[in-house]
Enzyme design. Structure first.
Site, PDB file in Angstrom:
ATOM      1  N   ASP A 180     -44.437 -17.383  19.071  1.00  8.94           N
ATOM      2  CA  ASP A 180     -45.334 -17.267  17.931  1.00  8.94           C
ATOM      3  C   ASP A 180     -46.407 -16.320  18.432  1.00  8.94           C
ATOM      4  OD1 ASP A 180     -47.660 -17.573  16.317  1.00  8.94           O
ATOM      5  OD2 ASP A 180     -46.812 -19.406  15.505  1.00  8.94           O
ATOM      6  N   HIS A 181     -46.360 -15.074  17.979  1.00  7.03           N
ATOM      7  CA  HIS A 181     -47.199 -14.078  18.655  1.00  7.03           C
ATOM      8  C   HIS A 181     -48.696 -14.347  18.496  1.00  7.03           C
ATOM      9  CE1 HIS A 181     -47.322 -12.022  14.728  1.00  7.03           C
ATOM     10  NE2 HIS A 181     -48.375 -11.380  15.168  1.00  7.03           N
ATOM     11  N   HIS A 243     -47.958 -19.428  12.340  1.00  4.89           N
ATOM     12  CA  HIS A 243     -49.250 -18.965  12.866  1.00  4.89           C
ATOM     13  C   HIS A 243     -50.437 -19.833  12.408  1.00  4.89           C
ATOM     14  CE1 HIS A 243     -46.727 -15.658  13.803  1.00  4.89           C
ATOM     15  NE2 HIS A 243     -46.863 -14.998  12.677  1.00  4.89           N
TER      16      HIS A 243
HETATM   17  N1  LIG Z   1     -41.202  -6.777  12.479  1.00  3.87           N
HETATM   18  C1  LIG Z   1     -42.220  -7.602  12.693  1.00  3.87           C
HETATM   19  O1  LIG Z   1     -43.409  -7.258  12.633  1.00  3.87           O
HETATM   20  C2  LIG Z   1     -41.943  -9.023  13.050  1.00  3.87           C
HETATM   21  C3  LIG Z   1     -40.655  -9.499  13.164  1.00  3.87           C
HETATM   22  N2  LIG Z   1     -40.427 -10.789  13.535  1.00  3.87           N
HETATM   23  C4  LIG Z   1     -39.064 -11.289  13.682  1.00  3.87           C
HETATM   24  O2  LIG Z   1     -38.336 -10.481  14.594  1.00  3.87           O
HETATM   25  C5  LIG Z   1     -36.980 -10.429  14.231  1.00  3.87           C
HETATM   26  C6  LIG Z   1     -36.571  -8.977  14.053  1.00  3.87           C
HETATM   27  O3  LIG Z   1     -37.328  -8.415  13.010  1.00  3.87           O
HETATM   28  P1  LIG Z   1     -37.363  -6.858  12.720  1.00  3.87           P
HETATM   29  O4  LIG Z   1     -37.310  -6.066  13.982  1.00  3.87           O
HETATM   30  O5  LIG Z   1     -38.474  -6.641  11.782  1.00  3.87           O
HETATM   31  O6  LIG Z   1     -35.979  -6.651  11.933  1.00  3.87           O
HETATM   32  P2  LIG Z   1     -35.196  -5.292  11.677  1.00  3.87           P
HETATM   33  O7  LIG Z   1     -34.393  -5.517  10.452  1.00  3.87           O
HETATM   34  O8  LIG Z   1     -36.068  -4.103  11.746  1.00  3.87           O
HETATM   35  O9  LIG Z   1     -34.196  -5.200  12.921  1.00  3.87           O
HETATM   36  C7  LIG Z   1     -33.016  -5.942  13.021  1.00  3.87           C
HETATM   37  C8  LIG Z   1     -32.236  -5.484  14.238  1.00  3.87           C
HETATM   38  O10 LIG Z   1     -31.031  -6.222  14.322  1.00  3.87           O
HETATM   39  C9  LIG Z   1     -29.940  -5.320  14.506  1.00  3.87           C
HETATM   40  N3  LIG Z   1     -28.737  -5.934  13.947  1.00  3.87           N
HETATM   41  C10 LIG Z   1     -28.533  -6.369  12.678  1.00  3.87           C
HETATM   42  N4  LIG Z   1     -27.314  -6.924  12.564  1.00  3.87           N
HETATM   43  C11 LIG Z   1     -26.738  -6.854  13.785  1.00  3.87           C
HETATM   44  C12 LIG Z   1     -25.491  -7.268  14.319  1.00  3.87           C
HETATM   45  N5  LIG Z   1     -24.565  -7.866  13.560  1.00  3.87           N
HETATM   46  N6  LIG Z   1     -25.259  -7.061  15.628  1.00  3.87           N
HETATM   47  C13 LIG Z   1     -26.166  -6.442  16.411  1.00  3.87           C
HETATM   48  N7  LIG Z   1     -27.364  -6.030  15.966  1.00  3.87           N
HETATM   49  C14 LIG Z   1     -27.638  -6.224  14.666  1.00  3.87           C
HETATM   50  C15 LIG Z   1     -30.378  -4.052  13.786  1.00  3.87           C
HETATM   51  O11 LIG Z   1     -29.793  -2.897  14.278  1.00  3.87           O
HETATM   52  P3  LIG Z   1     -28.449  -2.217  13.721  1.00  3.87           P
HETATM   53  O12 LIG Z   1     -28.647  -2.074  12.257  1.00  3.87           O
HETATM   54  O13 LIG Z   1     -28.380  -0.928  14.465  1.00  3.87           O
HETATM   55  O14 LIG Z   1     -27.375  -3.137  14.082  1.00  3.87           O
HETATM   56  C16 LIG Z   1     -31.843  -4.022  14.205  1.00  3.87           C
HETATM   57  O15 LIG Z   1     -31.962  -3.511  15.503  1.00  3.87           O
HETATM   58  C17 LIG Z   1     -36.855 -11.281  12.969  1.00  3.87           C
HETATM   59  O16 LIG Z   1     -36.525 -12.588  13.336  1.00  3.87           O
HETATM   60  C18 LIG Z   1     -38.264 -11.243  12.408  1.00  3.87           C
HETATM   61  O17 LIG Z   1     -38.526 -12.350  11.579  1.00  3.87           O
HETATM   62  C19 LIG Z   1     -41.461 -11.630  13.827  1.00  3.87           C
HETATM   63  C20 LIG Z   1     -42.763 -11.227  13.734  1.00  3.87           C
HETATM   64  C21 LIG Z   1     -43.117  -9.895  13.302  1.00  3.87           C
HETATM   65  O1  LIG Z   2     -45.372 -12.830  11.913  1.00  4.26           O
HETATM   66  C1  LIG Z   2     -45.887 -12.062  11.137  1.00  4.26           C
HETATM   67  O2  LIG Z   2     -47.110 -11.626  11.395  1.00  4.26           O
HETATM   68  C2  LIG Z   2     -47.601 -10.439  10.790  1.00  4.26           C
HETATM   69  C3  LIG Z   2     -49.111 -10.476  10.997  1.00  4.26           C
HETATM   70  O3  LIG Z   2     -49.351 -10.415  12.373  1.00  4.26           O
HETATM   71  P1  LIG Z   2     -50.653  -9.688  12.938  1.00  4.26           P
HETATM   72  O4  LIG Z   2     -50.555  -9.858  14.396  1.00  4.26           O
HETATM   73  O5  LIG Z   2     -50.565  -8.269  12.481  1.00  4.26           O
HETATM   74  O6  LIG Z   2     -51.802 -10.391  12.304  1.00  4.26           O
HETATM   75  C4  LIG Z   2     -47.254 -10.353   9.329  1.00  4.26           C
HETATM   76  O7  LIG Z   2     -47.599  -9.083   8.841  1.00  4.26           O
HETATM   77  C5  LIG Z   2     -45.775 -10.545   9.166  1.00  4.26           C
HETATM   78  O8  LIG Z   2     -45.452 -10.577   7.779  1.00  4.26           O
HETATM   79  C6  LIG Z   2     -45.316 -11.815   9.812  1.00  4.26           C
HETATM   80  O9  LIG Z   2     -43.887 -11.830   9.859  1.00  4.26           O
END
Ligand SMILES: NC(=O)C1=CN([C@@H]2O[C@H](COP(=O)(O)OP(=O)(O)OC[C@H]3O[C@@H](n4cnc5c(N)ncnc54)[C@H](OP(=O)(O)O)[C@@H]3O)[C@@H](O)[C@H]2O)C=CC1
Ligand SMILES: O=C1O[C@H](COP(=O)(O)O)[C@@H](O)[C@H](O)[C@H]1O
Length: 491
Positions: A180-181, A243
């Site tokens: 949980d960042h 959070h």
């Molecule tokens: N982005 C954010 O700010 C935050 C994200 N999170 C969590 O982090 C996690 C990732 O989020 P996020 O990076 O935004 O998601 P994205 O959709 O940007 O990335 C998903 C990744 O998974 C890969 N992927 C999807 N399907 C497959 C598969 N079958 N096999 C291998 N790789 C696969 C995709 O690459 P490719 O298409 O090349 O396979 C891509 O690298 C989630 O659980 C999200 O809730 C939590 C807090 C904040």
């Molecule tokens: O986990 C999440 O957090 C961000 C907000 O994080 P912050 O560090 O920028 O305050 C939120 O934007 C996102 O929707 C959620 O998945």
């Protein structure tokens, strides 16, 4: 003084082409190396489906670091530690290839067999990946093996339990790091220090002296390109279940007998157990939801949520939540913890306001309405710091008081380096410190608290959109406090 441990590690990132990896993980690993926090004996394997080469991957890593910090030193050398494998997690044959690469890099980089698997992809894959790591012998190593799992951990209590069972079938609880960042943020970690290292606060930290506590986490961004994830989740699952409730737990917990992982977690779990669960017919009294419409944010006109993408036209997903949480224990009985979080609000800010009870009669303010209770404000972000609002004599001859602010800004202290939350948490995981990760019991209890709210909202058609982009959310969020004789503090 003991020297800080510099872990040697092979990090494998599932979802290496994704948003989180690019925006947070690569810059954090760069900082860990540049700050000499981890050993130069490290390597990173990036896994995702697209057919990237090592070169393309490394260019992406360099770009993400530069986006975060501008021009950087020794970036080529840093990126040379990154290796890419095109990999579909659902394809069982891929894990043998991955194991070969893991073993090859372990001997090339002398990482002592320490393996950190980071699941930075959609949660639907978590159970399957954990299982395959076990099945294909990727946990068999002379070093340690740890698994970092991103949120959301489940969709409700039942799905979280199922996911936990799947992961626990392959990994021990001590090997699982549910991230949980917010718990890696410097000022969130400061909550415990402010409380437990200052007599003036801890003695007053209870229902005899505190009137209410308010936690606001506002964002200017909309859903961006995450609508597929977000529309299924909404603000309550995205922010509140994790959070916001984690911050409530840190504010409300009893002093632990020591700062060990188990003791801190045990106190947080007690708070979660004391959260007053809502009956279904109480949900409207305690919670308000909203969805942003069109409006102006940072002087720019922005579209409403339903116009952000074609799949959102009829969406009933909330982008704003305000709620009143009651904690049924000796310390907090009767003190409301108000929370609110939302997208497309006027500014990006997370802050906690602790409102102390007013004195029975204030001789220095002319009318009842002019009372200024003492406030302690913890600015989580930006402008990390704390401010204490007191009353002091107004200059002039009249016996009148005015509020003054005593403030401390962390950024104003050049010696203090505020690390990115992910950087801190990655390091904690590498040294085996799980204090700032969530234990399964916390996750389960938080879903248990959230479930009735989900249940009521699921069955209703809300009248959305109900707040303008650039506003502080629907009017009802103000009424939530007004009905208790309180109001949100804009300090
Ligand atoms: N982005 C954010 O700010 C935050 C994200 N999170 C969590 O982090 C996690 C990732 O989020 P996020 O990076 O935004 O998601 P994205 O959709 O940007 O990335 C998903 C990744 O998974 C890969 N992927 C999807 N399907 C497959 C598969 N079958 N096999 C291998 N790789 C696969 C995709 O690459 P490719 O298409 O090349 O396979 C891509 O690298 C989630 O659980 C999200 O809730 C939590 C807090 C904040
Ligand atoms: O986990 C999440 O957090 C961000 C907000 O994080 P912050 O560090 O920028 O305050 C939120 O934007 C996102 O929707 C959620 O998945």
């Amino acid at each position: 003084m003991s020297e800080q441990i510099k872990p040697k590690v092979l990090i494998t990132i599932f979802g290496a082409t994704g948003d989180l990896a690019k925006r947070k993980l690569y810059p954090s690993i760069y900082r860990l190396l540049r700050n000499n926090t981890i050993s130069k004996d490290f390597a990173v394997i990036g896994l995702a489906r697209r057919g990237w080469s090592n070169e393309v991957f490394r260019d992406n890593v360099k770009e993400s670091v530069e986006q975060a910090f501008g021009e950087c030193e020794e970036l080529d050398d840093f990126a040379s530690h990154f290796h890419y494998q095109s990999f579909d997690v659902t394809d069982k044959t891929a894990y043998d290839r991955m194991k070969e690469l893991v073993e090859q890099l372990e001997s090339q980089y002398d990482t002592e067999g320490n393996r950190l698997f980071y699941l930075a992809m959609a949660p639907e894959f978590f159970g399957q990946i954990a299982n395959s790591l076990q099945e294909y012998g990727l946990k068999e190593t002379p070093g340690w093996t740890r698994l970092i799992i991103e949120k959301p951990f489940g969709h409700d209590l039942d799905s979280a339990k199922e996911l936990n069972n799947q992961i626990r079938a392959a990994f021990d609880e001590e090997q699982i790091y549910r991230i949980d960042h917010y718990l890696g943020k410097q000022m969130v970690q400061n909550i415990e220090v402010i409380r437990f290292a200052n007599g003036i606060f801890e003695h007053l930290w209870n229902n005899r002296f505190i009137s209410n506590i308010q936690i606001t986490s506002s964002e200017t961004l909309g859903v961006e390109d995450r609508s597929r994830y977000y529309d299924d989740s909404g603000a309550i699952r995205d922010m509140v279940q994790n959070h916001m409730l984690q911050m409530v737990a840190l504010l409300a917990m009893e002093p632990p007998i020591s700062l060990t992982t188990d003791e801190v977690r045990s106190e947080k779990i007690k708070v979660m157990r004391a959260l007053r669960e809502l009956d279904l017919d109480q949900v409207h009294e305690y919670y308000v939801r909203g969805q942003y419409g069109h409006g102006v944010v940072n002087d720019k006109e922005v579209a409403g949520y339903r116009k952000e993408s074609e799949d959102l036209i009829f969406s009933n997903t909330e982008t704003f939540v305000a709620g009143k949480i009651l904690i049924d224990n000796y310390r907090w009985a009767g003190v409301p913890f108000y929370i609110r979080t939302g997208k497309r609000m006027p500014e990006k800010r997370t802050k906690i306001v602790i409102e102390f009870k007013d004195i029975p009669m204030n001789l220095y303010f002319k009318s009842e309405r002019e009372h200024h209770p003492n406030l302690l404000v913890i600015n989580i972000q930006p402008d990390e710091g704390i401010a204490l609002y007191l009353n002091a004599k107004k200059s002039g001859s009249e016996a009148l008081a005015e509020p003054i602010e005593l403030s401390y800004k962390q950024g104003a202290m050049p010696a203090i380096n505020t690390p990115e939350a992910y950087e801190k948490l990655l390091y904690d995981c590498m040294i085996g410190d799980a204090t700032n990760f969530t234990h399964w019991d916390e996750v389960a209890l938080s879903w248990q608290y959230i479930d009735p709210i989900l249940k009521v909202w699921e069955d209703e058609q809300p009248n959305f959109p109900n707040y303008e982009s650039g506003s502080m959310g629907p009017k009802k969020s103000d009424e939530l406090l007004n009905q208790d004789g309180n109001h949100w503090w804009e300090v």
